[in-house]
Design a protein around this motif. Structure first.
Motif, PDB file in Angstrom:
ATOM      1  N   GLY A  66      43.779  28.668   4.457  1.00  0.00           N
ATOM      2  CA  GLY A  66      44.317  27.521   3.758  1.00  0.00           C
ATOM      3  C   GLY A  66      43.266  26.553   3.235  1.00  0.00           C
ATOM      4  O   GLY A  66      43.598  25.566   2.583  1.00  0.00           O
ATOM      5  N   LEU A  67      41.971  26.810   3.499  1.00  0.00           N
ATOM      6  CA  LEU A  67      40.912  25.914   3.010  1.00  0.00           C
ATOM      7  C   LEU A  67      40.701  26.126   1.511  1.00  0.00           C
ATOM      8  O   LEU A  67      40.630  25.171   0.751  1.00  0.00           O
ATOM      9  N   CYS A  68      40.559  27.364   1.093  1.00  0.00           N
ATOM     10  CA  CYS A  68      40.374  27.782  -0.295  1.00  0.00           C
ATOM     11  C   CYS A  68      40.103  29.284  -0.277  1.00  0.00           C
ATOM     12  O   CYS A  68      40.296  29.930   0.748  1.00  0.00           O
ATOM     13  N   THR A  69      39.628  29.832  -1.386  1.00  0.00           N
ATOM     14  CA  THR A  69      39.329  31.265  -1.415  1.00  0.00           C
ATOM     15  C   THR A  69      37.866  31.501  -1.046  1.00  0.00           C
ATOM     16  O   THR A  69      37.052  30.573  -1.057  1.00  0.00           O
ATOM     17  N   VAL A  70      37.553  32.751  -0.748  1.00  0.00           N
ATOM     18  CA  VAL A  70      36.184  33.136  -0.408  1.00  0.00           C
ATOM     19  C   VAL A  70      35.239  32.761  -1.555  1.00  0.00           C
ATOM     20  O   VAL A  70      34.182  32.171  -1.333  1.00  0.00           O
ATOM     21  N   SER A  71      35.638  33.069  -2.798  1.00  0.00           N
ATOM     22  CA  SER A  71      34.759  32.777  -3.935  1.00  0.00           C
ATOM     23  C   SER A  71      34.651  31.276  -4.192  1.00  0.00           C
ATOM     24  O   SER A  71      33.602  30.804  -4.642  1.00  0.00           O
ATOM     25  N   ASP A  72      35.712  30.504  -3.915  1.00  0.00           N
ATOM     26  CA  ASP A  72      35.626  29.042  -4.057  1.00  0.00           C
ATOM     27  C   ASP A  72      34.553  28.470  -3.145  1.00  0.00           C
ATOM     28  O   ASP A  72      33.926  27.454  -3.469  1.00  0.00           O
ATOM     29  N   LEU A  73      34.346  29.099  -2.005  1.00  0.00           N
ATOM     30  CA  LEU A  73      33.323  28.658  -1.056  1.00  0.00           C
ATOM     31  C   LEU A  73      31.924  29.120  -1.478  1.00  0.00           C
ATOM     32  O   LEU A  73      30.935  28.685  -0.904  1.00  0.00           O
ATOM     33  N   GLY A  74      31.876  30.022  -2.460  1.00  0.00           N
ATOM     34  CA  GLY A  74      30.584  30.517  -2.927  1.00  0.00           C
ATOM     35  C   GLY A  74      30.105  31.756  -2.201  1.00  0.00           C
ATOM     36  O   GLY A  74      28.921  32.076  -2.238  1.00  0.00           O
ATOM     37  N   PHE A  75      31.014  32.451  -1.532  1.00  0.00           N
ATOM     38  CA  PHE A  75      30.644  33.643  -0.773  1.00  0.00           C
ATOM     39  C   PHE A  75      31.349  34.876  -1.319  1.00  0.00           C
ATOM     40  O   PHE A  75      32.373  34.788  -1.981  1.00  0.00           O
ATOM     41  N   ASP A  76      30.784  36.047  -0.991  1.00  0.00           N
ATOM     42  CA  ASP A  76      31.374  37.328  -1.365  1.00  0.00           C
ATOM     43  C   ASP A  76      32.117  37.963  -0.188  1.00  0.00           C
ATOM     44  O   ASP A  76      32.894  38.888  -0.376  1.00  0.00           O
ATOM     45  N   GLY A  77      31.832  37.489   1.009  1.00  0.00           N
ATOM     46  CA  GLY A  77      32.472  38.045   2.196  1.00  0.00           C
ATOM     47  C   GLY A  77      32.392  37.079   3.358  1.00  0.00           C
ATOM     48  O   GLY A  77      31.458  36.275   3.458  1.00  0.00           O
ATOM     49  N   LEU A  78      33.401  37.164   4.213  1.00  0.00           N
ATOM     50  CA  LEU A  78      33.490  36.332   5.413  1.00  0.00           C
ATOM     51  C   LEU A  78      34.005  37.212   6.543  1.00  0.00           C
ATOM     52  O   LEU A  78      35.014  37.906   6.384  1.00  0.00           O
ATOM     53  N   TYR A  79      33.289  37.211   7.669  1.00  0.00           N
ATOM     54  CA  TYR A  79      33.730  37.940   8.854  1.00  0.00           C
ATOM     55  C   TYR A  79      33.600  37.004  10.045  1.00  0.00           C
ATOM     56  O   TYR A  79      32.530  36.429  10.261  1.00  0.00           O
ATOM     57  N   VAL A  80      34.686  36.817  10.776  1.00  0.00           N
ATOM     58  CA  VAL A  80      34.715  35.933  11.935  1.00  0.00           C
ATOM     59  C   VAL A  80      35.263  36.713  13.124  1.00  0.00           C
ATOM     60  O   VAL A  80      36.279  37.405  12.999  1.00  0.00           O
ATOM     61  N   VAL A  81      34.583  36.606  14.265  1.00  0.00           N
ATOM     62  CA  VAL A  81      35.016  37.262  15.501  1.00  0.00           C
ATOM     63  C   VAL A  81      34.925  36.254  16.640  1.00  0.00           C
ATOM     64  O   VAL A  81      33.944  35.517  16.738  1.00  0.00           O
ATOM     65  N   VAL A  82      35.938  36.263  17.510  1.00  0.00           N
ATOM     66  CA  VAL A  82      35.873  35.483  18.744  1.00  0.00           C
ATOM     67  C   VAL A  82      35.978  36.464  19.895  1.00  0.00           C
ATOM     68  O   VAL A  82      36.878  37.312  19.935  1.00  0.00           O
ATOM     69  N   ARG A  83      35.029  36.360  20.827  1.00  0.00           N
ATOM     70  CA  ARG A  83      34.973  37.249  21.981  1.00  0.00           C
ATOM     71  C   ARG A  83      35.103  36.429  23.255  1.00  0.00           C
ATOM     72  O   ARG A  83      34.514  35.357  23.376  1.00  0.00           O
ATOM     73  N   GLN A  84      35.856  36.964  24.207  1.00  0.00           N
ATOM     74  CA  GLN A  84      35.922  36.399  25.555  1.00  0.00           C
ATOM     75  C   GLN A  84      34.976  37.194  26.442  1.00  0.00           C
ATOM     76  O   GLN A  84      34.885  38.415  26.314  1.00  0.00           O
ATOM     77  N   ARG A  85      34.288  36.459  27.344  1.00  0.00           N
ATOM     78  CA  ARG A  85      33.360  37.128  28.265  1.00  0.00           C
ATOM     79  C   ARG A  85      33.537  36.536  29.653  1.00  0.00           C
ATOM     80  O   ARG A  85      33.498  35.323  29.837  1.00  0.00           O
ATOM     81  N   TRP A  86      33.744  37.412  30.640  1.00  0.00           N
ATOM     82  CA  TRP A  86      33.845  37.008  32.044  1.00  0.00           C
ATOM     83  C   TRP A  86      32.545  37.384  32.723  1.00  0.00           C
ATOM     84  O   TRP A  86      32.128  38.539  32.698  1.00  0.00           O
ATOM     85  N   GLN A  87      31.897  36.402  33.350  1.00  0.00           N
ATOM     86  CA  GLN A  87      30.600  36.637  33.976  1.00  0.00           C
ATOM     87  C   GLN A  87      30.460  35.722  35.180  1.00  0.00           C
ATOM     88  O   GLN A  87      30.958  34.601  35.190  1.00  0.00           O
ATOM     89  N   SER A  88      29.768  36.223  36.211  1.00  0.00           N
ATOM     90  CA  SER A  88      29.510  35.395  37.389  1.00  0.00           C
ATOM     91  C   SER A  88      28.596  34.243  37.011  1.00  0.00           C
ATOM     92  O   SER A  88      27.682  34.412  36.204  1.00  0.00           O
ATOM     93  N   PRO A  89      28.804  33.079  37.609  1.00  0.00           N
ATOM     94  CA  PRO A  89      27.866  31.977  37.376  1.00  0.00           C
ATOM     95  C   PRO A  89      26.467  32.386  37.840  1.00  0.00           C
ATOM     96  O   PRO A  89      26.313  33.235  38.710  1.00  0.00           O
ATOM     97  N   ARG A  90      25.461  31.766  37.288  1.00  0.00           N
ATOM     98  CA  ARG A  90      24.078  32.111  37.627  1.00  0.00           C
ATOM     99  C   ARG A  90      23.751  31.843  39.083  1.00  0.00           C
ATOM    100  O   ARG A  90      22.818  32.405  39.621  1.00  0.00           O
ATOM    101  N   TRP A  91      24.513  30.986  39.727  1.00  0.00           N
ATOM    102  CA  TRP A  91      24.201  30.591  41.095  1.00  0.00           C
ATOM    103  C   TRP A  91      24.827  31.502  42.144  1.00  0.00           C
ATOM    104  O   TRP A  91      24.698  31.251  43.335  1.00  0.00           O
ATOM    105  N   THR A  92      25.525  32.581  41.719  1.00  0.00           N
ATOM    106  CA  THR A  92      26.112  33.513  42.688  1.00  0.00           C
ATOM    107  C   THR A  92      26.112  34.928  42.127  1.00  0.00           C
ATOM    108  O   THR A  92      26.170  35.126  40.921  1.00  0.00           O
ATOM    109  N   ARG A  93      26.061  35.906  43.036  1.00  0.00           N
ATOM    110  CA  ARG A  93      26.132  37.312  42.613  1.00  0.00           C
ATOM    111  C   ARG A  93      27.547  37.850  42.657  1.00  0.00           C
ATOM    112  O   ARG A  93      27.837  38.892  42.093  1.00  0.00           O
TER     113      ARG A  93
END
Length: 196
Positions: A66-93
């Motif tokens: 809904g912002l505008c088109t890819v070309s209106d932004l001046g780009f030829d392509g847009l790729y967006v990814v959101v990843r979830q990651r589960w990891q132990s805190p650095r202070w514990t194994r």
């Protein structure tokens, strides 16, 4: 292509930190997308990862949330990814696991791609050496550094530009477009002596 769990792009606030890649191959952007998707699906040291959502727009008339088109932004392509990651805190194994959400954005304009990602510069460099992309030449990044007058940190070895500033998504897109304009001009200047 889009997935329903991707947050609204207009609500994203990425930090301006991009690795800029170059390729003359028009099919390279889809190869980059495959690399990113595969790399983000690997769990590495995490307990688990999950690609939460992704959006790929390569049609110039593709609507960017809904912002505008890819070309209106001046780009030829847009790729967006959101990843979830589960990891132990650095202070514990063992024990509790932290859940983090990581954003990757790849914006293509002609032969340049600006990439905001958690994938390491070393891994990107290894992939680029065997693929269709290359990191930008030092001379181009030095020219960009001079043009930006120190407002952007430039890491030539990693083809990386950073300010550490968190921007609303439309402002982020504008900042990336401005950076790519300056870099494209520097590339033309570098290529000109070779053509004489």
């Amino acid at each position: 292509m889009t997935t329903p769990e991707l947050p609204a792009l207009s609500g994203l606030t990425p930090v301006f930190a991009v690795t800029v890649l170059e390729s003359e191959d028009s099919a390279a952007y889809l190869a980059l997308r495959r690399f990113l998707r595969d790399a983000l699906a690997e769990r590495g040291r995490a307990h688990a990862v999950r690609v939460l959502g992704e959006l790929l727009l390569t049609d110039p008339d593709g609507d960017v949330d809904g912002l505008c088109t890819v070309s209106d932004l001046g780009f030829d392509g847009l790729y967006v990814v959101v990843r979830q990651r589960w990891q132990s805190p650095r202070w514990t194994r063992s024990g509790p696991a932290d859940l983090t959400h990581e954003l990757t954005v790849a914006l293509r304009r002609q032969r340049l791609v600006a990439l905001h990602t958690v994938i390491s510069g070393a891994r990107l460099r290894r992939w680029a050496r065997s693929g269709p992309y290359r990191f930008l030449p030092d001379t181009v990044l030095v020219a960009y550094d001079q043009a930006s007058r120190g407002t952007v940190d430039v890491a030539s070895a990693w083809s990386r530009l950073t300010t550490g500033t968190r921007l609303a998504f439309p402002e982020y897109l504008s900042a990336v477009a401005e950076a790519l304009d300056t870099l494209a001009d520097a590339l033309v200047a570098e290529d000109s002596p070779r053509r004489l």
